[in-house]
Scaffold this motif. Structure first.
Motif: not given
Ligand code: FAD
Length: 320
Positions: A235, A249, A286
């Protein structure tokens, strides 16, 4: 025992880590014999011997550096025809795969690319590939010719097995056919001063959670405080917050450092495929339900823009 040719990549700093991994893997198949293009100084020969090379072929091919991979492929074919190796191993880098493919065609051999391990089964070389983002392992046996195998960097760890390496110089005349594509200029990559991502012992990687290109700076600052390489999720690289070469990745790089610190990365299977073999995984996110926590050794649930600066401060204090 048959020889296993290992195409060794060297830099001014010595033999590259992926080549030391190849020498380690080669020992499961036979006697590792390194192939070095150009002269190999004593330090390079000693390093190759330390990782098990019993022979070092140094290829002297005048003018070969002016052309792309064809002269290297011709040299490897000539060495293979003279030494009848059981296998030829190269790193799964763009050049390694290019040379390996050409060698396999010329020797009429089977080729396995992107292997994560190699073994002998009843005298035949078997290569294992990790496929479908690491969900399956595929084992393939090479049934013809010396097996040509390219191996993913970081799939195995480099383990020393000291041997005394004899140097054999090989002269190769570059054929006219190999001169089809000429290198017209070279430009040195501007160094960031950070370790190479695939060779690094420590990696700090950032994902969409950094929020913006400016936000990615906290990943770089943390990496610099720890002396780590910088990585990123797809991303981040797709949005040009970080260069594509930093992507970790399935469609990026595979890393297996001692420490992988992932901040603001959710843990999609395609990202995990490139980092799940890391020795210690630390996750900062988070969202306590982020899938990457499932494979974390240590986790911090929190805002990376608060957690990472606190980490950098603490590292600074301890370096004192
Ligand atoms: C064929 C294919 C190949 C692919 N190859 C790759 C690949 O090689 N590498 C790769 O990475 N992806 C790859 N992908 C994409 C992959 O599926 C995911 O879309 C991508 O990995 C998600 O990136 P991310 O974790 O950064 O973003 P997201 O999934 O959006 O996750 C962002 C995370 O950041 C957290 N967050 C947000 N703000 C903060 C904050 N302030 N502090 C802390 N945490 C925060 C969120 O809770 C969330 O968990 C591929 C996809 C396909 C289909």
């Amino acid at each position: 025992m048959s020889e296993v040719l290992v195409l060794a990549e060297t830099t001014a700093a010595g033999v590259r880590k992926p080549s030391l991994e190849l020498l380690t893997a080669a020992r499961a198949l036979g006697e590792p014999a390194a192939v070095v293009f150009g002269a190999a100084d004593d330090a390079v020969v000693a390093q190759l011997g330390e990782y098990g090379a019993t022979k070092v072929y140094t290829v002297d091919a005048p003018g070969a550096g002016e052309y792309l991979s064809l002269p290297k492929a011709e040299a490897v074919v000539q060495i293979a025809q003279a030494s009848s190796p059981v296998a030829i191993l190269a790193t799964s880098s763009p050049e390694g795969k290019d040379v390996a493919a050409r060698v396999a065609v010329r020797l009429d051999s089977g080729i396995i690319t992107d292997a994560v391990s190699v073994a002998l089964d009843g005298g035949a070389v078997v290569g294992t590939q990790s496929v479908f983002a690491g969900r399956w392992l595929a084992r393939s046996q090479v049934v013809r010719g010396p097996a040509v195998v390219t191996m993913r960097p970081n799939a195995t760890s480099a383990e020393p097995a000291p041997a005394s390496a004899a140097v054999e110089s090989v002269s190769v005349a570059v054929s006219e056919g190999a001169k089809g594509a000429k290198v017209t200029s070279r430009e040195a990559k501007v160094s960031t001063g950070r370790p190479e991502l695939t060779d690094a012992a420590l990696v700090v990687a950032g994902g969409r959670g950094v929020g913006s290109q400016e936000g990615f700076a906290v990943i770089e600052t943390t990496a610099d405080a720890l002396g780590a390489a910088v990585g990123a999720s797809r991303t981040v690289t797709d949005q040009h917050w970080a260069p594509h070469e930093l992507q970790v990745g399935q469609t990026g790089k595979t890393v297996a450092p001692s420490l992988y610190l992932a901040a603001g990365i959710s843990g999609a299977i395609q990202h995990r495929a490139g980092m799940q073999s890391s020795k210690t995984i630390v996750v900062v996110n988070k969202d306590a339900k982020a899938p990457l926590f499932q494979i974390a050794d240590f986790g911090v649930v929190g805002d990376l823009h608060k957690v990472l600066p606190a980490l950098v401060d603490e590292v600074g204090k301890r370096k004192g």
